[in-house]
Design a protein around this motif. Structure first.
Motif, PDB file in Angstrom:
ATOM      1  N   LEU A   1       0.843  -1.203   0.000  1.00  0.00           N
ATOM      2  CA  LEU A   1       0.000   0.000   0.000  1.00  0.00           C
ATOM      3  C   LEU A   1       0.877   1.252   0.000  1.00  0.00           C
ATOM      4  N   LYS A   2       0.701   2.098  -1.022  1.00  0.00           N
ATOM      5  CA  LYS A   2       1.572   3.266  -1.151  1.00  0.00           C
ATOM      6  C   LYS A   2       0.864   4.577  -0.844  1.00  0.00           C
ATOM      7  N   GLY A   3      -0.446   4.566  -0.741  1.00  0.00           N
ATOM      8  CA  GLY A   3      -1.149   5.807  -0.447  1.00  0.00           C
ATOM      9  C   GLY A   3      -2.644   5.572  -0.362  1.00  0.00           C
ATOM     10  N   VAL A   4      -3.348   6.567   0.227  1.00  0.00           N
ATOM     11  CA  VAL A   4      -4.798   6.452   0.416  1.00  0.00           C
ATOM     12  C   VAL A   4      -5.453   7.717  -0.129  1.00  0.00           C
ATOM     13  N   ILE A   5      -6.588   7.542  -0.803  1.00  0.00           N
ATOM     14  CA  ILE A   5      -7.373   8.697  -1.251  1.00  0.00           C
ATOM     15  C   ILE A   5      -8.766   8.593  -0.632  1.00  0.00           C
ATOM     16  N   LEU A   6      -9.215   9.674  -0.022  1.00  0.00           N
ATOM     17  CA  LEU A   6     -10.555   9.710   0.571  1.00  0.00           C
ATOM     18  C   LEU A   6     -11.464  10.449  -0.401  1.00  0.00           C
ATOM     19  N   SER A   7     -12.549   9.830  -0.786  1.00  0.00           N
ATOM     20  CA  SER A   7     -13.402  10.409  -1.835  1.00  0.00           C
ATOM     21  C   SER A   7     -14.313  11.493  -1.287  1.00  0.00           C
ATOM     22  N   GLY A   8     -15.097  12.085  -2.174  1.00  0.00           N
ATOM     23  CA  GLY A   8     -16.147  13.008  -1.768  1.00  0.00           C
ATOM     24  C   GLY A   8     -17.384  12.253  -1.320  1.00  0.00           C
ATOM     25  N   SER A   9     -18.413  13.013  -0.956  1.00  0.00           N
ATOM     26  CA  SER A   9     -19.661  12.430  -0.468  1.00  0.00           C
ATOM     27  C   SER A   9     -20.771  13.439  -0.689  1.00  0.00           C
ATOM     28  N   HIS A  10     -22.005  13.014  -0.449  1.00  0.00           N
ATOM     29  CA  HIS A  10     -23.087  13.995  -0.462  1.00  0.00           C
ATOM     30  C   HIS A  10     -23.236  14.617   0.910  1.00  0.00           C
ATOM     31  N   ALA A  11     -22.714  13.920   1.908  1.00  0.00           N
ATOM     32  CA  ALA A  11     -23.059  14.256   3.290  1.00  0.00           C
ATOM     33  C   ALA A  11     -22.247  15.428   3.828  1.00  0.00           C
ATOM     34  N   SER A  12     -22.645  15.916   4.971  1.00  0.00           N
ATOM     35  CA  SER A  12     -21.930  16.976   5.658  1.00  0.00           C
ATOM     36  C   SER A  12     -21.242  16.358   6.874  1.00  0.00           C
ATOM     37  N   VAL A  13     -20.028  16.804   7.162  1.00  0.00           N
ATOM     38  CA  VAL A  13     -19.222  16.228   8.231  1.00  0.00           C
ATOM     39  C   VAL A  13     -19.922  16.286   9.584  1.00  0.00           C
ATOM     40  N   TYR A  14     -20.751  17.317   9.796  1.00  0.00           N
ATOM     41  CA  TYR A  14     -21.363  17.472  11.116  1.00  0.00           C
ATOM     42  C   TYR A  14     -22.749  16.851  11.250  1.00  0.00           C
TER      43      TYR A  14
END
Ligand code: XMP
Length: 540
Positions: free
Chosen positions: A51-64
């Motif tokens: 494993l050389k790296g991680v990408i976190l995608s977008g979402s529809h949701a709000s963090v809070y």
């Protein structure tokens, strides 16, 4: 040797698959997994050191919002670079001690982002420079919330007027976040940014190359199957064709292809499939001519969903009967088949993988052969399950399949059954086949001077539709009273939305003239100018 890999955690954005495609285009292997896989899973996944790296995608949701997902915290403890995109950046900021707030204004569409300072991710990447000397990026934004306070250790990397923290970077830990979407083609430098991340910052080896994949896939198939025999349902579509060519390359005569001709194929399609696989590749192919059975079952049925169900059910029945014979060791399969091969591809795997945020709405029941291996008591062989469609095509060409076959427009499982409105009759199918073939032939003949490409290649899907209504016409001295054909041609990147193609009038004129003159029984041709949504691509 194992491929080095990038892990993409999916928070439910509709464009997550595009991240994976961009990474694969950089020739780096990557996988998409749901964001809620958990810390243990992540540590396990990284344990072999590939494993050389991680990408976190977008979402529809709000963090809070209470229900929203976080990245497994372990992601930030592996010592590999992490890139957060849109929601991915927000959750990264939030989880590492920064602050995220609901935006007052939803930002959606193009934006010009000022790239500040010099971070490894954006250094020397810009679309233009302002008179003051600031590097600027033209990007695609789609978000409501935004990061309002950087987590400790981060520097500001990009900003817009309405989104002062549009990018953040911690070059020491190699953590980066961008509020915009580098994976969509609207972001002009998106590919350069993702390549920078994957190749330079993560240092992943660009060894994911289809030409080389053949040897690897062939070895894997041989290992998996040994000397046992395999059955594959060949439809003539890209996925099953490439799977057949690949498996045939691996195990030759241990493979038997079953090609069910339901009588609703395009002109000469059955012969072309046989000529390609049995003739040129010398693969074992059984052609089952089931057109009478299919047409018999469809007689008197006009409802689109009912037609789809009948065709799907009949298809499974015919295939099962043939597979059972092969399993029992008939038709020259001397020991009896043990495996069923399917052309499942990576998007199918991701979609059934259950990112819980994905709620697929069923608009039409699609051809579904799921569950068949269990019912038949066969083991499942899926040699394309790691590949995206573009990769399947590349692999097909590398295996020697003709590019015209591999780059063909998609064709629905129920075939002309959903392109003849209402009741399906052989007479209608015969007329439609000829009209459709003329349309496709002229699309291939007409070259667009601006791009040098044919209109077949400039459209994503094109076909004729049979309308069982009669209209009046004149031909020579006489009056005609014949059927109508509609032409449909669309441009789309994902088939979820589509625009009708602005075909040149000269092309439409040629096609219409030829169909009316050459296909006796059709005296009127129309062009469908409806986009999806609200219309669908197929008429049924
Ligand atoms: P629609 O008509 O839903 O089509 O806009 C989107 C894409 O899906 C294909 N399609 C099908 N494919 N079985 C298939 O294998 C089906 O029942 C089916 N219905 C639609 C359609 O050709 C287009 O590419």
């Amino acid at each position: 040797m194992a491929h080095q890999k990038i892990l993409i955690l999916d928070f439910g954005s509709q464009v997550t698959q595009l991240i994976a495609r961009r990474v694969r285009e950089a020739h780096v292997f990557c996988e998409v997994h749901p964001c809620d896989v958990g810390d243990d899973w992540v540590r396990q996944y990284a344990a072999d050191g590939t494993l050389k790296g991680v990408i976190l995608s977008g979402s529809h949701a709000s963090v809070y919002e209470e229900t929203t997902d976080k990245a497994p915290q372990a992601v930030f403890e592996l010592g590999v670079p992490v890139l957060g995109i849109c929601y991915g950046m927000q959750t990264m900021a939030h989880q590492l001690g920064g602050k995220v707030e609901g935006g007052h204004l939803r930002e959606f569409g193009f934006a010009s982002v000022r790239a500040r300072g010099h971070t490894r991710l954006l250094a020397d990447i810009a679309d233009f420079t302002t008179p003051e000397g600031h590097g600027m990026l033209n990007v695609w934004m789609s978000h409501g919330d935004k990061v309002t306070e950087l987590p400790a250790g981060f520097r500001l990397m990009a900003s817009t007027e309405s989104c002062p923290i549009a990018g953040m970077a911690d070059d020491d830990r190699r953590f980066y976040g961008v509020q915009f979407h580098p994976e969509v083609t609207h972001t002009q430098q998106g590919r350069a940014i993702l390549e920078r991340f994957v190749l330079e910052i993560c240092g992943a080896r660009p060894d994911w190359i289809m030409r080389d994949h053949i040897a690897e896939a062939v070895a894997a198939i041989r290992r998996q199957v040994g000397d046992e025999e395999v059955i594959l349902g060949l439809s003539g579509g890209v996925d099953s064709s490439v799977a057949a060519a690949l498996i045939h390359r691996a195990i030759g005569d241990q493979l038997t292809c079953v090609f069910v001709d339901h009588g609703l194929l395009r002109l000469n399609e059955g012969d072309m499939v046989m000529d390609m696989f049995a003739g040129k590749l010398h693969a074992k192919v059984i052609r089952v001519d089931a057109s009478e059975a299919f047409l018999g079952q469809l007689a008197g049925v006009g409802d689109p969903e009912a037609k789809r169900k009948i065709i799907g059910r009949e298809f499974v029945e015919v295939f099962k009967a043939e597979a059972a014979r092969l399993k029992a060791g008939l038709d020259g399969a001397h020991q009896g088949a043990k495996w069923l091969a399917q052309g499942t591809i990576y998007p199918d795997v991701i979609e059934s993988g259950g990112a819980k945020s994905k709620k697929a709405v069923s608009i039409k029941s699609h051809h579904n052969v799921g569950g068949l291996p269990e019912q038949l008591g066969l083991k499942l062989l899926e040699p394309l399950r790691d590949l995206f469609k573009d990769e399947v095509r590349e692999l097909g060409v590398a295996l020697g399949l003709p590019p015209e076959m591999v780059y063909r427009h998609p064709f629905p499982g129920p075939g002309l059954g959903v392109r003849i409105l209402g009741e399906v009759k052989k007479e209608y199918a015969d007329l439609l086949r000829r009209a459709d073939a003329i349309f496709i032939e002229e699309l291939r003949n007409f070259i667009d001077p601006a791009t040098g490409k044919s209109w077949y290649d400039l459209t994503s899907q094109a076909f004729a539709v049979f309308l069982p209504v009669k209209s009046v016409g004149v031909m020579g001295d006489g009056r005609t009273y014949d059927y109508v054909v509609a032409l449909r041609a669309v441009q789309t990147s994902d088939f979820m939305t589509a625009d009708w193609a602005e075909l040149p009038y000269a092309l439409l004129k040629k096609v219409s003239g030829r169909i009316i003159n050459e296909v006796r029984g059709i005296n009127r041709v129309t062009y469908d100018v409806s986009s999806k949504p609200p219309a669908t691509i197929e008429w049924e």
